[in-house]
Motif scaffolding. Structure first.
Motif, short mmCIF file in Angstrom:
data_model
loop_
_atom_site.label_atom_id
_atom_site.label_comp_id
_atom_site.label_asym_id
_atom_site.label_seq_id
_atom_site.Cartn_x
_atom_site.Cartn_y
_atom_site.Cartn_z
N LEU A 1 -16.52 -13.41 -1.04
CA LEU A 1 -16.35 -13.37 -2.50
C LEU A 1 -17.69 -13.45 -3.23
CD1 LEU A 1 -14.45 -13.63 -5.05
CD2 LEU A 1 -14.64 -16.11 -4.73
N ASP A 2 -17.88 -12.56 -4.20
CA ASP A 2 -18.97 -12.65 -5.17
C ASP A 2 -18.31 -12.95 -6.51
OD1 ASP A 2 -21.01 -12.37 -6.96
OD2 ASP A 2 -21.75 -10.45 -6.18
N ALA A 3 -18.17 -14.24 -6.82
CA ALA A 3 -17.41 -14.65 -8.00
C ALA A 3 -18.07 -14.22 -9.29
CB ALA A 3 -17.22 -16.17 -7.98
N ASP A 4 -19.39 -14.29 -9.37
CA ASP A 4 -20.09 -13.95 -10.60
C ASP A 4 -19.91 -12.49 -10.98
OD1 ASP A 4 -20.98 -16.54 -10.91
OD2 ASP A 4 -22.91 -16.17 -9.93
N ASN A 5 -19.89 -11.62 -9.99
CA ASN A 5 -19.75 -10.18 -10.24
C ASN A 5 -18.33 -9.68 -10.06
OD1 ASN A 5 -22.54 -9.45 -10.88
ND2 ASN A 5 -22.97 -10.02 -8.75
N LEU B 1 -16.74 -12.01 7.48
CA LEU B 1 -17.85 -11.70 6.59
C LEU B 1 -18.45 -12.97 6.02
CD1 LEU B 1 -16.10 -8.89 4.46
CD2 LEU B 1 -17.62 -8.54 6.42
N GLU B 2 -19.72 -12.90 5.67
CA GLU B 2 -20.39 -13.93 4.89
C GLU B 2 -21.30 -13.22 3.89
OE1 GLU B 2 -20.31 -16.48 3.49
OE2 GLU B 2 -21.37 -18.15 4.45
N ILE B 3 -21.53 -13.85 2.74
CA ILE B 3 -22.29 -13.19 1.69
C ILE B 3 -23.43 -14.05 1.18
CG2 ILE B 3 -20.79 -14.02 -0.19
CD1 ILE B 3 -21.10 -11.20 -1.45
N ASP B 4 -24.54 -13.39 0.90
CA ASP B 4 -25.71 -14.02 0.27
C ASP B 4 -25.86 -13.35 -1.09
OD1 ASP B 4 -28.13 -14.97 -0.57
OD2 ASP B 4 -29.27 -14.33 1.20
N THR B 5 -25.23 -13.92 -2.10
CA THR B 5 -25.25 -13.30 -3.43
C THR B 5 -26.63 -13.34 -4.06
OG1 THR B 5 -24.53 -15.40 -4.40
CG2 THR B 5 -22.82 -13.80 -3.86
N GLY C 1 -28.39 -10.41 -2.53
CA GLY C 1 -27.63 -9.16 -2.49
C GLY C 1 -27.38 -8.64 -1.10
N GLN C 2 -26.98 -9.54 -0.22
CA GLN C 2 -26.81 -9.18 1.19
C GLN C 2 -25.46 -9.65 1.73
OE1 GLN C 2 -30.20 -8.75 4.25
NE2 GLN C 2 -29.64 -10.91 4.26
N LEU C 3 -24.85 -8.79 2.51
CA LEU C 3 -23.58 -9.11 3.15
C LEU C 3 -23.78 -9.13 4.65
CD1 LEU C 3 -20.50 -9.50 2.41
CD2 LEU C 3 -20.23 -7.07 2.96
#
Length: 379
Positions: free
Chosen positions: A203-207, A253-257, A260-262
């Motif tokens: 999840l990218d909550a901000d975007n 999956l893991e995200i680095d918001t 900008g990296q998944l």
């Protein structure tokens, strides 16, 4: 394939190294320690996913209580462990819900327990331990639930439902993503077939973006949460030119918001694909270990901790170099990870192997000292 180093380049070992560092910079600056397994405790009830709650400084572990024959052997529930000692403090009884996956809303102090087999989500108040709701879907989509991701800002919970598989020439129910309203704890909507077989979520909550891994095709779909429409799909594994991605590889999956990296966790490949979210392109791959299953981004160092289920290890991928800087044995089958954002301590759930489904009924259950455990790692 990247070269793997034995330790993080920026870390120095031992008192002598610390003395040299202090002399070089003219001050007694402490050196960073290497990741280390501190302790493991037994949880004898078939542990699956874990979650960390900063408000209670506790680790919550989903325990199914299921045996090798998938029959109920002990009462399922959510075991509550002290974050420092891993001592069991309590157990939340989940009744008819058998928890596999967990998601915590630390603002509302509610925990969402995913029952993969029954296709329901149990909701429990963390202060009282009482059941708040049991959520189900009466639609035609798959109810083989898998992962819960919580959007605390919007108070929404997203649940992946694995489906879309073809067996004996017949296509089963479509995969889906459930959208639960955290204010009412009711199913708000269902995103049908964002991919063929929905597995891991990020999840990218901000975007207002949700990323869904397609286990069948090893691709990823990006969903606009405002419209619940798929904006684009991109590959999550590198293949030969004009070849299709290997199926059943990308599982989580893991995200680095911030950057900008998944990260796509690839179980067959035994590693991680790093994907630039702007372009949707794979920038590099890192081998971590056999059966890479899940990963968590460390909120302080930016390192990626990867659970390698078949290796019995957790690998640490350096944030800057993307080299593997540590392989830590944590248990028989590392499943999931959770991290304390304040202390940086890492927790790992380790499932047992058991005697196997093909074993005779009278075969004894093997003794597994490192199975069904929770492990604490200091970063």
């Amino acid at each position: 394939m990247l070269k793997q180093s034995s330790s993080r380049p920026s870390r120095l070992r031992g008192t002598f190294a610390l003395t040299l560092l202090a002399a070089a910079i003219g001050t007694a600056t402490p050196a960073l320690a290497d990741p280390e397994v501190v302790r493991s405790v037994k949880v004898d009830e078939r542990v699956y996913e874990i979650a960390f709650n900063p408000a209670t400084q506790a680790v919550y572990a989903a325990v199914t209580g299921l045996g090798d024959d998938n029959k109920q052997q002990v009462t399922p529930g959510i075991v509550v462990l002290d974050a420092s000692t891993l001592e069991q403090k309590n157990k939340i009884e989940t009744g008819d819900v058998t928890p596999f996956g967990l998601g915590i809303n630390t603002k509302t102090q509610k925990i969402y327990a995913v029952d993969t087999r029954k296709g329901v989500v149990g909701v429990y108040d963390l202060k009282s331990g009482k059941e708040v709701a049991v959520i189900e879907n009466s639609g035609d989509e798959s109810n083989h639930l898998r992962q819960a991701v919580v959007d605390e800002k919007a108070n929404k919970i997203y649940i992946s439902a694995f489906g879309g598989m073809v067996r004996d020439g017949k296509k089963g129910p479509d995969s889906a993503v459930w959208v639960i309203d955290g204010a009412t704890d009711k199913l708000e909507s269902v995103i049908v077939s964002p991919v063929q077989s929905a597995a891991g979520l990020a999840l990218d909550a901000d975007n207002k973006r949700l990323y869904v891994a397609d286990l069948n095709s090893s691709t990823i779909a990006e969903i606009d949460l405002s419209t619940q429409k798929v904006l684009r799909t991109f590959d999550s594994v590198i293949t030969e030119k004009d070849a299709n991605p290997e199926p059943f590889d990308t599982i989580n999956l893991e995200i680095d918001t911030k950057n900008g990296q998944l990260y796509a966790i690839n179980q067959k490949s035994g590693g991680v694909s790093l994907i630039d979210l702007k372009s949707g392109k794979i920038t590099r791959t890192v081998k971590t270990g056999d059966g890479a299953l899940s990963a968590r981004l460390h909120p302080q160092s930016g390192d990626l901790y990867v659970a390698n289920r078949n290796d019995g290890t957790v690998s640490v991928v350096d944030a800057d170099t993307h080299y593997v800087t540590a392989h830590l044995f944590t248990g028989v089958r590392p499943q999931t990870l959770a991290i304390d954002p304040k202390t940086g301590q890492v927790y790992v759930s380790n499932k047992s192997k058991g005697k196997g489904r093909q074993a005779p009924e009278d075969a004894p259950v093997p003794v597994e000292a490192a199975g069904n455990t929770i492990t604490l790692i200091t970063p």
